[in-house]
Motif scaffolding. Structure first.
Motif, PDB file in Angstrom:
ATOM      1  N   GLY A 106      44.979  17.242  61.807  1.00 43.89           N
ATOM      2  CA  GLY A 106      45.328  17.369  59.760  1.00 43.89           C
ATOM      3  C   GLY A 106      44.421  16.448  59.369  1.00 43.89           C
ATOM      4  O   GLY A 106      44.923  16.546  58.206  1.00 43.89           O
ATOM      5  N   GLU A 107      43.889  15.737  60.510  1.00 40.78           N
ATOM      6  CA  GLU A 107      43.100  14.532  59.637  1.00 40.78           C
ATOM      7  C   GLU A 107      41.878  14.756  59.821  1.00 40.78           C
ATOM      8  O   GLU A 107      41.230  13.171  59.444  1.00 40.78           O
ATOM      9  N   VAL A 108      40.977  15.251  60.341  1.00 41.40           N
ATOM     10  CA  VAL A 108      39.698  15.561  60.650  1.00 41.40           C
ATOM     11  C   VAL A 108      39.423  17.316  61.063  1.00 41.40           C
ATOM     12  O   VAL A 108      40.249  17.868  60.599  1.00 41.40           O
ATOM     13  N   HIS A 109      38.607  17.694  60.243  1.00 41.71           N
ATOM     14  CA  HIS A 109      37.706  18.764  60.472  1.00 41.71           C
ATOM     15  C   HIS A 109      36.309  18.998  60.995  1.00 41.71           C
ATOM     16  O   HIS A 109      35.418  17.819  60.831  1.00 41.71           O
ATOM     17  N   PHE A 110      35.917  20.078  61.599  1.00 42.40           N
ATOM     18  CA  PHE A 110      34.547  20.036  62.491  1.00 42.40           C
ATOM     19  C   PHE A 110      34.085  20.921  61.564  1.00 42.40           C
ATOM     20  O   PHE A 110      34.497  22.486  61.385  1.00 42.40           O
ATOM     21  N   GLU A 111      32.484  21.402  61.362  1.00 41.51           N
ATOM     22  CA  GLU A 111      31.600  22.264  61.690  1.00 41.51           C
ATOM     23  C   GLU A 111      30.612  22.393  62.954  1.00 41.51           C
ATOM     24  O   GLU A 111      29.825  21.282  63.032  1.00 41.51           O
ATOM     25  N   ILE A 112      30.293  23.085  63.014  1.00 44.71           N
ATOM     26  CA  ILE A 112      29.012  23.259  64.474  1.00 44.71           C
ATOM     27  C   ILE A 112      28.147  24.485  63.779  1.00 44.71           C
ATOM     28  O   ILE A 112      27.998  25.464  63.182  1.00 44.71           O
ATOM     29  N   LYS A 113      26.708  23.804  63.270  1.00 38.01           N
ATOM     30  CA  LYS A 113      25.874  24.211  63.052  1.00 38.01           C
ATOM     31  C   LYS A 113      24.696  24.193  64.335  1.00 38.01           C
ATOM     32  O   LYS A 113      24.302  22.577  64.203  1.00 38.01           O
ATOM     33  N   GLY A 114      25.034  24.754  65.253  1.00 38.53           N
ATOM     34  CA  GLY A 114      23.418  25.181  66.297  1.00 38.53           C
ATOM     35  C   GLY A 114      23.434  23.837  67.064  1.00 38.53           C
ATOM     36  O   GLY A 114      25.244  24.116  67.762  1.00 38.53           O
ATOM     37  N   LYS A 115      23.369  22.820  67.277  1.00 40.94           N
ATOM     38  CA  LYS A 115      23.538  21.705  68.778  1.00 40.94           C
ATOM     39  C   LYS A 115      24.439  19.803  67.644  1.00 40.94           C
ATOM     40  O   LYS A 115      23.879  19.481  68.322  1.00 40.94           O
ATOM     41  N   GLN A 116      24.514  20.647  66.208  1.00 44.89           N
ATOM     42  CA  GLN A 116      24.912  19.958  65.234  1.00 44.89           C
ATOM     43  C   GLN A 116      26.354  19.946  64.869  1.00 44.89           C
ATOM     44  O   GLN A 116      26.948  20.586  65.512  1.00 44.89           O
ATOM     45  N   LEU A 117      27.359  19.256  65.622  1.00 46.96           N
ATOM     46  CA  LEU A 117      28.956  18.817  65.361  1.00 46.96           C
ATOM     47  C   LEU A 117      28.606  18.255  64.211  1.00 46.96           C
ATOM     48  O   LEU A 117      29.017  17.082  64.104  1.00 46.96           O
ATOM     49  N   ILE A 118      28.997  18.972  62.623  1.00 41.50           N
ATOM     50  CA  ILE A 118      29.564  17.501  62.064  1.00 41.50           C
ATOM     51  C   ILE A 118      31.301  17.297  61.861  1.00 41.50           C
ATOM     52  O   ILE A 118      31.958  18.491  62.118  1.00 41.50           O
ATOM     53  N   VAL A 119      31.383  16.238  61.339  1.00 45.84           N
ATOM     54  CA  VAL A 119      32.311  15.537  61.769  1.00 45.84           C
ATOM     55  C   VAL A 119      32.847  15.100  59.873  1.00 45.84           C
ATOM     56  O   VAL A 119      32.301  14.790  59.184  1.00 45.84           O
ATOM     57  N   SER A 120      34.275  15.516  59.359  1.00 46.70           N
ATOM     58  CA  SER A 120      34.583  15.175  58.240  1.00 46.70           C
ATOM     59  C   SER A 120      35.735  14.969  58.203  1.00 46.70           C
ATOM     60  O   SER A 120      36.758  15.808  59.436  1.00 46.70           O
ATOM     61  N   PRO A 121      36.732  14.374  57.125  1.00 46.17           N
ATOM     62  CA  PRO A 121      37.881  14.248  56.918  1.00 46.17           C
ATOM     63  C   PRO A 121      39.110  15.272  55.971  1.00 46.17           C
ATOM     64  O   PRO A 121      38.174  16.095  55.824  1.00 46.17           O
TER      65      PRO A 121
ATOM     66  N   ILE B 121      27.727  14.521  63.807  1.00 46.23           N
ATOM     67  CA  ILE B 121      27.167  13.425  62.714  1.00 46.23           C
ATOM     68  C   ILE B 121      28.331  13.324  61.625  1.00 46.23           C
ATOM     69  O   ILE B 121      29.312  14.378  61.854  1.00 46.23           O
ATOM     70  N   TYR B 122      28.287  12.401  61.493  1.00 40.51           N
ATOM     71  CA  TYR B 122      30.141  11.721  60.479  1.00 40.51           C
ATOM     72  C   TYR B 122      29.106  12.423  58.647  1.00 40.51           C
ATOM     73  O   TYR B 122      28.810  11.658  58.476  1.00 40.51           O
ATOM     74  N   LYS B 123      30.192  13.241  58.170  1.00 41.24           N
ATOM     75  CA  LYS B 123      29.770  13.228  56.243  1.00 41.24           C
ATOM     76  C   LYS B 123      30.837  12.295  55.917  1.00 41.24           C
ATOM     77  O   LYS B 123      30.673  11.278  54.722  1.00 41.24           O
ATOM     78  N   ALA B 124      31.963  11.342  56.518  1.00 42.55           N
ATOM     79  CA  ALA B 124      32.198  10.608  55.551  1.00 42.55           C
ATOM     80  C   ALA B 124      33.779  10.077  56.974  1.00 42.55           C
ATOM     81  O   ALA B 124      33.773  10.394  58.715  1.00 42.55           O
ATOM     82  N   PRO B 125      33.949   8.719  57.142  1.00 41.47           N
ATOM     83  CA  PRO B 125      34.582   7.862  57.751  1.00 41.47           C
ATOM     84  C   PRO B 125      36.147   8.629  58.221  1.00 41.47           C
ATOM     85  O   PRO B 125      36.978   9.246  57.507  1.00 41.47           O
ATOM     86  N   VAL B 126      36.209   8.300  59.714  1.00 37.21           N
ATOM     87  CA  VAL B 126      37.842   9.627  60.162  1.00 37.21           C
ATOM     88  C   VAL B 126      38.473   8.738  60.961  1.00 37.21           C
ATOM     89  O   VAL B 126      38.151   7.657  61.650  1.00 37.21           O
ATOM     90  N   THR B 127      39.904   8.494  60.573  1.00 32.10           N
ATOM     91  CA  THR B 127      40.750   7.648  61.074  1.00 32.10           C
ATOM     92  C   THR B 127      41.927   8.125  62.262  1.00 32.10           C
ATOM     93  O   THR B 127      42.498   7.810  62.906  1.00 32.10           O
TER      94      THR B 127
END
Length: 405
Positions: free
Chosen positions: A390-405, A360-366
């Motif tokens: 340094g341009e991306v951050h991840f968060e794990i929630k169960g089987k969801q992978l949250i991607v944000s800048p 799941i993307y919270k915002a665009p990441v390049t």
């Protein structure tokens, strides 16, 4: 104390797992600042000695693979579109030096897994994931017999699983399936089996003609239980590595019918990889050994080792790829995740298939990535390496992978 003596001391501390955080940071600074090759020479000298941590008993084949992959990436430290992982470029002073120095740099940067001996390829041992983490994929698949019976292979006991016509179907060990024709084969109707790996699964099958196929996650291979006169023909959706048994009289054909970009690969005896997932923009064939003919929509390309052919999803154009990184193409088969200039979308598709997660993307990441890591580790270790940009951050929630800048 000279810089060389200090470097030797820091390397010794690191490989014996007694270095402090400050020493590891100092070692990282020395390695990244070195453009003379001294680091590699010192590492090579140290690794010829008995080290407290037992460094000398590391698997040479494994370290050779690591070093070759890293040294093959001898290009600029940045792409035109983003940063890459901070892996330095080393002169080839030998696999021991290159592997040690690179491993130590990654250790100091947080991606410490390269310095620890991982499980052998094909996932014989999976490193357990702590609570809140996601375990890597493993050897699991479903075998669908000609009559529709489904056999879950990860829970099936070793031994003969079924008889399909004149062929015995056996599971000789974890992650392996073998078809053995009777020496007194008689004529019988053509029957087909299907081997299907889920997301987070992989499996190896030896076909009736002796051809070996490694099937990656979320892939399907359909094949006859016996090869009669004429072509040896199978169908693939997803990704697989083939080592085809040579038979000049009977070419081996792989059909890739997924989507509307049907592709066929014709071989006599060779080693090659096909990646043709439905969610990828192109299907790729990479040749490691021998020769293959790739055809689609009336166009054909003859490949030599080190070349590839790509079929784009949108324009249906078959294109030749020169000087392909073959190690990257088969890294998955050898037990590694290799990111070589991948953008965030392609990297996430690869990770989603192997770790069976929803991205799941919270915002665009390049961000773009470069690096290699054993793929039998929990997902958090892979994400830590990717976050080094340094341009991306991840968060794990169960089987969801949250991607944000």
């Amino acid at each position: 104390m000279s810089i060389q003596d200090r470097l030797a001391y820091l390397l010794q501390q690191a490989v014996s797992h007694t270095a402090t955080d400050a020493e590891l940071r100092e070692l990282s600074d020395l390695i990244q600042a070195d453009d003379t090759g001294n680091t590699a020479r010192v590492a090579a000298t140290l690794l010829e000695k008995d080290l407290p941590s037992g460094m000398s008993d590391y698997d040479e084949v494994y370290w050779d693979h690591i070093a070759d992959n890293i040294l093959a990436a001898d290009r600029s430290a940045e792409t035109a579109t983003g940063k890459v992982l901070p892996i330095p470029l080393w002169r080839r002073y030998g696999w021991r030096a290159a592997a040690a120095v690179t491993g130590l740099l990654l250790l100091s940067g947080g991606a410490y897994l390269l310095l620890r001996k991982p499980a052998p390829p094909q996932m014989a041992v999976v490193i357990a994931a702590p609570a809140g983490d996601v375990a890597p994929g493993s050897n699991k698949a479903v075998l669908i017999l000609a009559d529709g019976t489904q056999v879950p292979l990860d829970s099936a006991v070793n031994g003969v699983l079924a008889e399909q016509g004149n062929t015995k179907v056996s599971k000789p060990g974890a992650g392996q399936l073998t078809y053995t024709p009777s020496p007194h084969t008689t004529s019988s109707a053509m029957a087909y089996n299907t081997l299907r790996t889920p997301r987070g699964g992989q499996f190896q099958v030896t076909l009736p003609d002796g051809t070996k196929v490694w099937l990656n996650a979320a892939s399907t291979l359909k094949y006859p239980t016996a090869f009669h006169e004429g072509d040896r023909r199978v169908e693939l959706n997803g990704e697989a590595y083939f080592e085809v048994a040579a038979n000049v009289s009977h070419p081996f054909r792989v059909q890739v019918p997924a989507r509307n970009d049907s592709m066929e690969v014709v071989v006599l005896g060779t080693h090659f990889n096909i990646m043709a997932y439905e969610d990828e923009q192109q299907a790729n064939t990479t040749l490691l050994e021998g020769a293959v003919l790739v055809s689609s929509h009336g166009s054909s390309i003859q490949l030599r080792p080190g070349q590839g052919a790509s079929l784009h999803k949108n324009n249906q154009t078959l294109a030749l790829q020169q000087n392909v990184n073959t190690e990257e193409a088969v890294a998955w088969k050898n037990g590694f995740i290799q990111l070589e200039g991948n953008d965030i979308a392609s990297a996430m598709r690869l990770i989603a298939r192997w770790y069976d997660v929803e991205v799941i993307y919270k915002a665009p990441v390049t961000a773009h990535f470069r690096g290699i890591i054993p793929r039998n580790v929990p997902i958090s270790q892979v994400l830590k390496m990717m976050e080094l940009t340094g341009e991306v951050h991840f968060e794990i929630k169960g089987k969801q992978l949250i991607v944000s800048p």
